[in-house]
Design an enzyme around this catalytic site. Structure first.
Site: not given
Ligand code: NAD
Length: 392
Positions: A50-52, A110-111, A139, A234, A270
């Site tokens: 998901t996400g980034y 679990d990574a 995250a 934050y 988001v």
């Molecule tokens: P997200 O919740 O969309 O993604 C989290 C990912 O981590 C998922 O793939 C999930 O399956 C994986 N994950 C969580 N726990 C796990 C575990 N124990 N083992 C394996 N996989 C696991 O989050 P995101 O917002 O994309 O965040 C990713 C990074 O980007 C973080 O470091 C966050 O701080 C950073 N970030 C986010 C934003 C934002 O606005 N969302 C902005 C800047 C930086």
């Protein structure tokens, strides 16, 4: 079954398989349109569903023809209930990658554990030999230390003093005040244990010891800074302490393994992680309106295309004074920040839609779970029990 969104506070407990696929395919089109030579070829993405992390995987695969191994922690369908969005995203990603003739396999687990690191190394040895890019995009609210078995929890709290500011109940569309008590020492330490750089270092050590890091390998982990109004909760709070530790880890990894390890500071978007942070959804709603009006708004995929194409592989890292990559540069432009700061004290539940892009926030939030996508028939009966094409 017919899958409808069931929102509980800042999460949606259902996900739509066809909608998630539509969203993944939208991102793939963005990555393809920016296709470029000279990028990564064999990529490990930790937090890839998901996400980034997902967008980085898409940008590497479809923008650079990279083979990708994704690690994530997601819920497959059980007892006829829908799987989590990250599961469906990964099914869709693998399917599209295989159609395009690209290597794509995934590990669900679990990574933070030794076991998952060992499985990833085994798969790299068998299938790829070595990787030339390692993306760390986890995250998580908790982490179990693989050596001691102790479980740590992260929290989002200010340090030193209570933080009071405006926040948004994204479910009800109500602006209110929130006060968050400061963290104690234990909470500060535990948040660093979960969201700091230790696990990234453990991954890089394990990969290096196993000889699966290619010469000249790059690695990147993600961070956020954002506007001054969120700094107390934050950047200067518990999570900011953890992010400072990620910066420490970047330097330590670069030195220990002779690779280029970077922190990339990304834009506020988001995601499941950001929607859980107090104050941030209100900031994002205002920010989106300002950036859309200026014409420089980006989502995860546009950010990750820019990170790979311009910065990491474009020969123009543009590091800041703390040696971080800044793809939050457009968010942090002074006129954007000034415009957000002007609206901030004026916003209320009544003028929320006029002064912010709350509808854009809600749209993005629904899309995280595969809802609200054009061309998807949400009244249709869909198969929810989908296996990962690679077997996972
Ligand atoms: P997200 O919740 O969309 O993604 C989290 C990912 O981590 C998922 O793939 C999930 O399956 C994986 N994950 C969580 N726990 C796990 C575990 N124990 N083992 C394996 N996989 C696991 O989050 P995101 O917002 O994309 O965040 C990713 C990074 O980007 C973080 O470091 C966050 O701080 C950073 N970030 C986010 C934003 C934002 O606005 N969302 C902005 C800047 C930086």
């Amino acid at each position: 079954m017919i899958v409808q969104p069931r929102i509980r506070g800042f999460v949606c407990i259902t996900a739509h398989p066809v909608g998630c696929e539509a969203k993944v395919r939208q991102e793939i089109e963005v990555a393809k349109a920016a296709k470029q030579d000279g990028g990564p070829k064999k990529v490990l993405v930790i937090g890839a569903s998901t996400g980034y992390g997902l967008s980085t995987r898409i940008a590497a695969a479809f923008g650079h023809d990279a083979a990708t191994l994704g690690v994530f922690f997601e819920r497959p369908s059980q007892k006829g209930k829908p799987a989590s969005a990250g599961w469906y995203n990964s099914v869709a990603f693998e399917k599209a990658a295989h159609e395009a003739g690209l290597y794509a396999k995934s590990i669900n687990g679990d990574a933070f554990s030794h076991e998952i690191k060992a499985r990833a190394i085994e798969m790299i040895k068998e299938d790829l030999g070595q990787v030339d890019l390692v993306v760390y995009s986890l995250a998580s609210p908790r982490r179990t230390d693989p050596d001691t078995g102790e479980t740590y929890k992260s929290c989002l709290k200010p340090i030193g003093q209570t933080f009071t500011n405006r926040t948004l109940d994204t479910d009800k569309g109500e602006v209110s005040e929130v006060s968050i008590e400061p963290a104690d020492e234990e909470e500060i330490t535990q948040t660093v244990k979960v969201m700091g750089g230790e696990d990234w270092e453990l991954w890089m050590k394990a990969l290096s010891d196993a000889g699966v890091l290619a010469p000249g390998v790059k690695s990147v982990a993600y961070s956020y800074i954002g506007p001054e109004l969120t700094w107390p909760v934050y950047t200067n709070g518990t999570i900011g302490g953890a992010k400072k530790d990620v910066e420490r880890a970047a330097a330590a990894i670069s030195e220990a393994y002779g690779c280029e390890a970077y922190v990339s500071v990304n834009k506020a978007v988001v995601t499941q992680a950001s929607s859980a942070i107090p104050v941030v959804p209100l900031y994002i709603s205002i920010l989106f309106k300002v950036m859309k009006e200026k014409g420089n708004h980006e989502g995860c995929i546009e950010q990750m295309v820019r990170l790979l194409n311009d910065r990491l592989y474009g020969g123009d890292l543009q590091l800041d004074e703390a040696k971080r990559i800044r793809v939050d540069d457009w968010e942090m432009e002074p006129d954007i920040q000034a415009a957000v700061a002007k609206v901030w004290p004026e916003i209320t539940s009544e003028n929320l839609n006029a002064l912010s892009d709350f509808s854009g926030y809600q749209q993005d939030f629904l899309e995280l779970f595969g809802f609200g996508l054009p061309g998807v028939d949400y009244e249709a009966d869909v198969e929810v029990d989908l296996p990962l094409p690679s077997g996972g």
